[in-house]
Write an enzyme that holds these catalytic residues in place. Sequence first.
Site, PDB file in Angstrom:
ATOM      1  N   ARG A  22       2.265   8.500  12.025  1.00 44.33           N
ATOM      2  CA  ARG A  22       2.937   7.213  11.825  1.00 44.33           C
ATOM      3  C   ARG A  22       4.278   7.114  12.573  1.00 44.33           C
ATOM      4  NH1 ARG A  22       4.513   4.911   7.850  1.00 44.33           N
ATOM      5  NH2 ARG A  22       3.551   2.911   8.276  1.00 44.33           N
ATOM      6  N   PRO A  57      -5.616  -3.303  -2.127  1.00 48.77           N
ATOM      7  CA  PRO A  57      -4.408  -2.515  -1.818  1.00 48.77           C
ATOM      8  C   PRO A  57      -4.742  -1.084  -1.423  1.00 48.77           C
ATOM      9  CG  PRO A  57      -4.683  -2.705  -4.191  1.00 48.77           C
ATOM     10  CD  PRO A  57      -5.806  -3.497  -3.570  1.00 48.77           C
ATOM     11  N   GLY A  58      -4.019  -0.572  -0.459  1.00 49.87           N
ATOM     12  CA  GLY A  58      -4.174   0.829  -0.065  1.00 49.87           C
ATOM     13  C   GLY A  58      -2.842   1.535  -0.230  1.00 49.87           C
ATOM     14  N   CYS A 111       2.639  19.386  22.286  1.00 46.01           N
ATOM     15  CA  CYS A 111       3.146  19.215  23.640  1.00 46.01           C
ATOM     16  C   CYS A 111       3.186  17.747  24.042  1.00 46.01           C
ATOM     17  CB  CYS A 111       2.296  20.030  24.609  1.00 46.01           C
ATOM     18  SG  CYS A 111       2.336  21.755  24.176  1.00 46.01           S
ATOM     19  N   TYR A 164      -2.202   6.627   4.993  1.00 37.32           N
ATOM     20  CA  TYR A 164      -2.280   6.686   6.452  1.00 37.32           C
ATOM     21  C   TYR A 164      -1.613   7.963   6.993  1.00 37.32           C
ATOM     22  CZ  TYR A 164      -3.386   1.864   5.354  1.00 37.32           C
ATOM     23  OH  TYR A 164      -3.934   0.740   4.800  1.00 37.32           O
TER      24      TYR A 164
HETATM   25  N1  LLP Z   1      -7.760  -4.840   3.661  1.00 33.84           N
HETATM   26  C1  LLP Z   1      -7.909  -4.927   4.988  1.00 33.84           C
HETATM   27  C2  LLP Z   1      -8.892  -5.875   5.536  1.00 33.84           C
HETATM   28  C3  LLP Z   1      -7.136  -4.125   5.837  1.00 33.84           C
HETATM   29  O1  LLP Z   1      -7.289  -4.231   7.150  1.00 33.84           O
HETATM   30  C4  LLP Z   1      -6.206  -3.208   5.288  1.00 33.84           C
HETATM   31  C5  LLP Z   1      -5.411  -2.342   6.139  1.00 33.84           C
HETATM   32  C6  LLP Z   1      -6.097  -3.150   3.881  1.00 33.84           C
HETATM   33  C7  LLP Z   1      -6.876  -3.986   3.104  1.00 33.84           C
HETATM   34  C8  LLP Z   1      -5.135  -2.224   3.203  1.00 33.84           C
HETATM   35  O2  LLP Z   1      -3.840  -2.558   3.512  1.00 33.84           O
HETATM   36  P1  LLP Z   1      -2.594  -1.902   2.730  1.00 33.84           P
HETATM   37  O3  LLP Z   1      -2.632  -2.365   1.302  1.00 33.84           O
HETATM   38  O4  LLP Z   1      -2.717  -0.443   2.847  1.00 33.84           O
HETATM   39  O5  LLP Z   1      -1.437  -2.457   3.463  1.00 33.84           O
HETATM   40  N2  LLP Z   1      -2.263   2.821   9.760  1.00 33.84           N
HETATM   41  C9  LLP Z   1      -1.303   1.780   9.479  1.00 33.84           C
HETATM   42  C10 LLP Z   1      -1.847   0.759   8.506  1.00 33.84           C
HETATM   43  C11 LLP Z   1      -3.133   0.107   8.968  1.00 33.84           C
HETATM   44  C12 LLP Z   1      -3.657  -0.876   7.966  1.00 33.84           C
HETATM   45  C13 LLP Z   1      -4.995  -1.376   8.351  1.00 33.84           C
HETATM   46  N3  LLP Z   1      -5.560  -2.296   7.415  1.00 33.84           N
HETATM   47  C14 LLP Z   1      -0.026   2.416   8.963  1.00 33.84           C
HETATM   48  O6  LLP Z   1       0.056   3.645   8.906  1.00 33.84           O
HETATM   49  O7  LLP Z   1       0.922   1.719   8.637  1.00 33.84           O
END
Ligand code: LLP
Length: 414
Positions: A311, A273-274, A342, A371
């Site tokens: 985002r 999780p992120g 700009c 992010y």
């Molecule tokens: N594991 C993998 C293999 C991933 O590609 C990602 C996110 C995560 C874990 C973590 O995912 P989370 O739990 O954060 O959903 N910049 C975009 C999100 C890109 C996510 C990329 N991969 C945004 O601002 O929504």
Amino acid sequence: MTFNSSIRYQNQRLFVDDVPVLDIQHAVNTPVYIYSQRRILQNYRAIEQAFSAMQPHIHFSMKANNSLAILRGLRQVGAGIDAVSGGEIYKAIAAGFDPSHIVFAGVGKTAADIRYALDVGIGWFNVENVQEAHLIQQLAAGMGRTHVRIALRLNPDITANTHPHIATGHGAAKFGLTAEAIRHLLDHQHEFPALTMCGLHVHIGSNLKDTTATVEAIKRARELIAPYPNVTTLNIGGGMPVAYSSDEVVPCAADFAQAIALHVDGYHLLLEPGRAIVADAGILITKVLYTKFQGGQRLVIIDASMTELIRPMLYQAHHDIVPVHHDSNVQHFPTQVHGPVCETTDVMGRDVDLPELEPDDLLAVLTVGAYGSVMSSHYNARPRPAEVLVHEDGTTWNIIRRRESWSDLVQGEM
Ligand code: LLP
């Protein structure tokens, strides 16, 4: 009014835990990211608790936020790391993580990245390409490494319920291996004597609005590995969502845990999780520079832009924008909140319900802990903003990244 247990109004002023945002702004100026350590750890523990029956290893996906101070805090409560580049591995180690608690994912790992990861002894490679498996084997053999743990990443050909830019599990996506390629690799494990192919990885997207596609992906993953008893670890990636506005209802960690429990039984479980850990622990404080009435609309120009938070412009993502000084008795109007960059797309929020604003008034962009700062840029030669962490005690805080200066903008140029 309360946005979550850490971000709330007290006497009409916005607080992060027990610290008035104004105190931080006076000392640090704007734009500034402020994070609540208390909220980060609370989110982490909620996931830990929700999944406790499955005893997972939680690997924080540091692409969401890679501040050393935040990484250190998560290390102290037992998290591992999901990294996607040599640079992220380097930062995780700088934050004190044991390399064996790092999983290394990514569709385009370079030979230098792989060599570095082997050299420090990372825990897992999440492999996304047959050629990559061969390259890891070749480099590991050259370095005399054996038992290099591999999780093969499945592209389950499932379209997740999320924004198309962050869906990764459909067949046309660049991510992962087909079921056929994984079967082929597992049937030819003897050709990879330095590698131990004992895991399957699946991540179908980020900010998932329901649990259905995740369950389906895990079912497909299990079906695929059932004939291979040496595959004992299931890494189900990240993707748990957060609510980006007060009226949005999204599944929580417990909903995901409940949905998948039956399907991961018997496997060692890894999570990545992120967003769910850091997103709602972060806010971006920005100052109104100018206001104007133009094209029949009320416009404010703020000092934060797509260079601090991209985002809204990249994914048409909604972030609530609220005044730091809140007075519900004054009239609010639909307001277009523009950044100073700009680009016409540099709009932080459209039709945001805001009071009459003057230059120097402060606004907070909410739910930006994931992010946000990691995707910042120097476009328009804008120095990166300061970042502040309010400690777990809720009252003390410090700058965890100093505001960049103009001299930072010319660093490294010839
Ligand atoms: N594991 C993998 C293999 C991933 O590609 C990602 C996110 C995560 C874990 C973590 O995912 P989370 O739990 O954060 O959903 N910049 C975009 C999100 C890109 C996510 C990329 N991969 C945004 O601002 O929504």
